[in-house]
Scaffold this motif. Structure first.
Motif, PDB file in Angstrom:
ATOM      1  N   GLN A   1      22.582 -46.181  77.174  1.00 44.48           N
ATOM      2  CA  GLN A   1      21.885 -46.819  76.060  1.00 44.48           C
ATOM      3  C   GLN A   1      20.695 -47.586  76.621  1.00 44.48           C
ATOM      4  O   GLN A   1      20.797 -48.208  77.677  1.00 44.48           O
ATOM      5  CB  GLN A   1      22.856 -47.780  75.377  1.00 44.48           C
ATOM      6  CG  GLN A   1      22.213 -48.698  74.358  1.00 44.48           C
ATOM      7  CD  GLN A   1      23.159 -49.801  73.933  1.00 44.48           C
ATOM      8  OE1 GLN A   1      23.767 -49.728  72.882  1.00 44.48           O
ATOM      9  NE2 GLN A   1      23.295 -50.826  74.757  1.00 44.48           N
TER      10      GLN A   1
ATOM     11  N   SER B   1      18.203 -50.705  76.159  1.00 46.39           N
ATOM     12  CA  SER B   1      18.024 -51.966  75.431  1.00 46.39           C
ATOM     13  C   SER B   1      16.596 -52.436  75.660  1.00 46.39           C
ATOM     14  O   SER B   1      16.143 -52.520  76.801  1.00 46.39           O
ATOM     15  CB  SER B   1      18.995 -53.023  75.941  1.00 46.39           C
ATOM     16  OG  SER B   1      20.318 -52.567  75.756  1.00 46.39           O
ATOM     17  N   LEU B   2      15.907 -52.729  74.582  1.00 42.91           N
ATOM     18  CA  LEU B   2      14.494 -53.108  74.674  1.00 42.91           C
ATOM     19  C   LEU B   2      14.329 -54.562  74.238  1.00 42.91           C
ATOM     20  O   LEU B   2      14.854 -54.957  73.193  1.00 42.91           O
ATOM     21  CB  LEU B   2      13.653 -52.222  73.744  1.00 42.91           C
ATOM     22  CG  LEU B   2      13.243 -50.820  74.206  1.00 42.91           C
ATOM     23  CD1 LEU B   2      14.439 -49.976  74.584  1.00 42.91           C
ATOM     24  CD2 LEU B   2      12.423 -50.141  73.125  1.00 42.91           C
TER      25      LEU B   2
ATOM     26  N   ARG C   1      18.472 -51.639  70.512  1.00 41.93           N
ATOM     27  CA  ARG C   1      19.322 -50.768  71.338  1.00 41.93           C
ATOM     28  C   ARG C   1      19.206 -49.335  70.831  1.00 41.93           C
ATOM     29  O   ARG C   1      19.336 -49.088  69.630  1.00 41.93           O
ATOM     30  CB  ARG C   1      20.769 -51.260  71.282  1.00 41.93           C
ATOM     31  CG  ARG C   1      20.891 -52.645  71.901  1.00 41.93           C
ATOM     32  CD  ARG C   1      22.267 -53.226  71.769  1.00 41.93           C
ATOM     33  NE  ARG C   1      22.318 -54.508  72.476  1.00 41.93           N
ATOM     34  CZ  ARG C   1      22.757 -55.641  71.938  1.00 41.93           C
ATOM     35  NH1 ARG C   1      23.197 -55.659  70.692  1.00 41.93           N
ATOM     36  NH2 ARG C   1      22.772 -56.753  72.651  1.00 41.93           N
TER      37      ARG C   1
ATOM     38  N   ASN D   1      16.232 -52.121  79.622  1.00 38.02           N
ATOM     39  CA  ASN D   1      17.398 -52.258  80.459  1.00 38.02           C
ATOM     40  C   ASN D   1      18.353 -51.130  80.069  1.00 38.02           C
ATOM     41  O   ASN D   1      18.480 -50.814  78.895  1.00 38.02           O
ATOM     42  CB  ASN D   1      18.008 -53.643  80.180  1.00 38.02           C
ATOM     43  CG  ASN D   1      19.231 -53.913  81.009  1.00 38.02           C
ATOM     44  OD1 ASN D   1      20.348 -53.681  80.566  1.00 38.02           O
ATOM     45  ND2 ASN D   1      19.031 -54.406  82.209  1.00 38.02           N
TER      46      ASN D   1
ATOM     47  N   ILE E   1      16.679 -57.716  70.406  1.00 37.77           N
ATOM     48  CA  ILE E   1      16.981 -56.625  71.328  1.00 37.77           C
ATOM     49  C   ILE E   1      17.175 -55.366  70.481  1.00 37.77           C
ATOM     50  O   ILE E   1      17.989 -55.350  69.559  1.00 37.77           O
ATOM     51  CB  ILE E   1      18.264 -56.893  72.146  1.00 37.77           C
ATOM     52  CG1 ILE E   1      18.105 -58.156  72.999  1.00 37.77           C
ATOM     53  CG2 ILE E   1      18.590 -55.694  73.036  1.00 37.77           C
ATOM     54  CD1 ILE E   1      19.341 -58.511  73.808  1.00 37.77           C
TER      55      ILE E   1
END
Ligand SMILES: [Zn+2]
Lengths: 145, 441
Positions: A5, A7-8, A46, A67, A44
């Protein structure tokens, strides 16, 4: 069985959600599922995408903070009490849930697919399979979407 | 009773001159300086307008009768309009790279250079330099006063110099290791960079032969000192100077490191309110103003440094009697007043350095939407610090918030922003956006 996944990190201001989506769209990358968590200050985003490595590369290049984490996709029977039964299995196995969200991949009347971020995904996967919980691998998840 | 970080001798007995004797010396030298400055048309006019003459200068306090000199004055007298000696008597010229346009030049006679190297030797010896040391100088050599200033000071002590100058950091690390330098001289930020490169090459703190560092040329914080000392396994000392006054050597730390002793037999220091130009009491932050007392080629009267610091006249256990100045906490041109409290960008930097996980890239935005000032600090996230957890982001946010409040005493809203989104003008980060000044709210 684990799913990668992305994550931004997002600032909480207009246009912040659109930008990474446009970057992925321009690169021809499909978003399989997404979930947004936010506070007044930041958020965040996702994402699960088919080509996570390429997606990360184009996002990195565009200056987005990304991430990579591992999540598990779980089929939950599409009937009342279905989710409670799965969560029960988590509790029996002693698996802690950090967060969860629903994916768009759903087979109506059969099951919904939920994504779980668990404390120790490798250990959790073994315990859950032993408890009879149906885990969905990346290939199967992507084939459904 | 504080303990010194090392034992060191006193280089020059003048450093321990009893205060009354030194004040008498200063008064005498101040009068001579005014006499010398009167040979310069610029000062002759300025003194005339102020109604001040050399004869009227009888005590140190009479410095208040003299006119101030600013960086703009030096610029207008480009290139060497402030010379007080015939050109033929010059021994060297240095300059400061003006961030805007032309440099400003400063000049030295043979005797000025002797004075200067002696002053540099004073702080080097105070900070542990011995004649048997080898010193790696990673300051730029050239018009900038850092390289040559330290170079001749080190030679004056009798130690050996490696004039490495700037650039090619891996090579600098190799030189330090192979030649066995015990002492490092550069800017504090370059010292940190050397430490990073050394760590990347597999060196651990203490692996390099370095034991001491003498850093200056830019403002830095105690947090940065701790970071440099840990990373390089050294004792770090702060020194201060500016080319308009002489260069490095105007002041420097002693083994007690409770401020930098100003070399008062050569410079008269004042600390003033940058707006009213009135003297501020000892211990309060104000703008430092220096008058040279022995410079021949280019004496300067009441030079406004724009550097903000506080003075401390309490006795120092090291025996040196020169007044101590604090670290430079900011520049009078970038001081902000937020809800009546003085805030400097360097304080935000200090707060951010206390919080692991934030690069010191930030922007302070101040506005006054109603009758109260509002301040927002935008802090860039570093990709390596981002996890997939709201809790972690919230904790990072809250820690920054708490540290900023603890350091400045003012509550500011903290915004975490994406990397490389804050404006950088010509490589130099823009730290403050004051909408109260620009008229926007
Ligand atoms: Zn001292």
């Amino acid at each position: 069985m684990k799913i990668r996944q992305l994550s931004l990190f997002l600032e909480n201001r207009p246009g912040q959600l659109r930008f990474p989506c446009k970057v992925l769209g321009d690169a021809g990358i499909d978003i399989v599922t997404m979930s947004l968590a936010d506070t007044a200050q930041f958020g965040i985003l996702r994402l699960v995408v088919k080509e996570w490595e390429r997606a990360k590369a184009v996002l990195d290049a565009a200056g987005v903070v990304v991430n990579v984490t591992e999540v598990l996709a779980v089929d939950v029977p599409d009937r009342p009490g279905g989710l409670a039964a799965v969560l029960d299995a988590f509790e029996q196995a002693g698996v802690g849930v950090e967060y969860m969200y629903a994916s768009a991949a759903r087979e109506r009347g059969l099951h919904a697919t939920l994504l779980f971020r668990l404390e120790d995904p490798d250990r959790a996967a073994k315990l859950l399979e032993a408890a009879g919980v149906k885990l969905v691998g990346p290939d199967e998840l992507f084939a459904r979407s | 009773m504080p303990t010194p970080v090392l034992e060191s001798p006193i280089h020059d007995p003048a450093e321990t001159l009893p205060v009354p004797e030194r004040r008498a010396l200063q008064a005498h030298r101040l009068q001579e300086t005014v006499r010398r400055a009167s040979a310069v048309p610029f000062y002759r006019d300025a003194l005339g307008r102020a109604g001040a003459t050399a004869e009227a200068v009888r005590s140190v306090d009479d410095v208040r009768r003299l006119p101030f000199t600013t960086k703009d004055d030096l610029r207008e007298e480009y290139p060497l309009g402030l010379l007080a000696v015939p050109r033929g008597e010059l021994a060297r010229v240095h300059g400061s790279s003006g961030t805007t346009g032309k440099p400003t030049f400063v000049a030295y006679t043979r005797r000025d250079l002797e004075t200067w190297s002696g002053l540099v030797a004073r702080f080097l010896v105070a900070g542990g330099l011995r004649p048997d040391h080898l010193v790696h100088v990673a300051f730029g050599y050239g018009l900038f006063t850092g390289g040559f200033g330290l170079h001749y000071g080190i030679e004056r002590v009798g130690a050996a110099v490696v004039p490495a100058a700037g650039g090619n950091t891996p090579r600098q690390v190799m030189l330090i290791r192979d030649l066995g330098a015990e002492v490092l001289v550069c800017t504090p930020s370059y010292a940190l960079h050397i430490a990073e490169v050394a760590a990347a090459e597999g060196f651990r703190p203490g692996d390099l032969p370095l034991r001491l560092g003498h850093f200056g040329g830019e403002p830095w914080t105690e947090e940065m000192r701790a970071a440099i000392e840990d990373a390089l396994g050294i004792r770090a000392f702060n020194n201060y100077g500016l080319s308009e006054v002489i260069g490095p050597g105007v002041s420097g730390e002693c083994p007690y490191r409770t401020g930098m002793h100003v070399q008062e037999d050569h410079f008269l220091v004042e600390c003033v309110d940058p707006d009213t130009l009135a003297h501020v009491p000892d211990g309060e932050v104000g703008e430092l103003v220096f008058t040279t007392l022995t410079k021949e080629a280019m004496p300067v009267l009441r030079y406004r440094t724009r550097d903000l610091a506080a003075l401390d006249r309490s006795p120092c256990p090291c025996g040196r009697t020169g007044v101590r100045m604090s670290r430079v906490v900011g520049r009078s041109d970038d001081m902000l007043i937020i809800r009546g409290v003085n805030v400097f960008p360097s304080q935000i930097e200090e707060a951010l350095l206390r919080v692991e996980g934030t690069a010191p890239h930030y922007l302070i935005e101040v506005s006054r939407p109603g009758s109260l000032d509002e301040a927002v600090v935008k802090v860039e996230m570093r990709p390596s610090d981002f996890r997939d957890e709201m809790r972690q982001l919230q904790e990072l946010h809250d820690r920054i918030d708490r540290e900023i409040h603890a350091v400045t005493g003012v509550r500011m809203a903290v915004e975490l922003v994406a990397p490389n989104t804050l404006e950088r003008s010509a490589g130099k980060a823009k730290r403050v956006l004051d909408h109260r000044r620009t008229g926007r709210s």
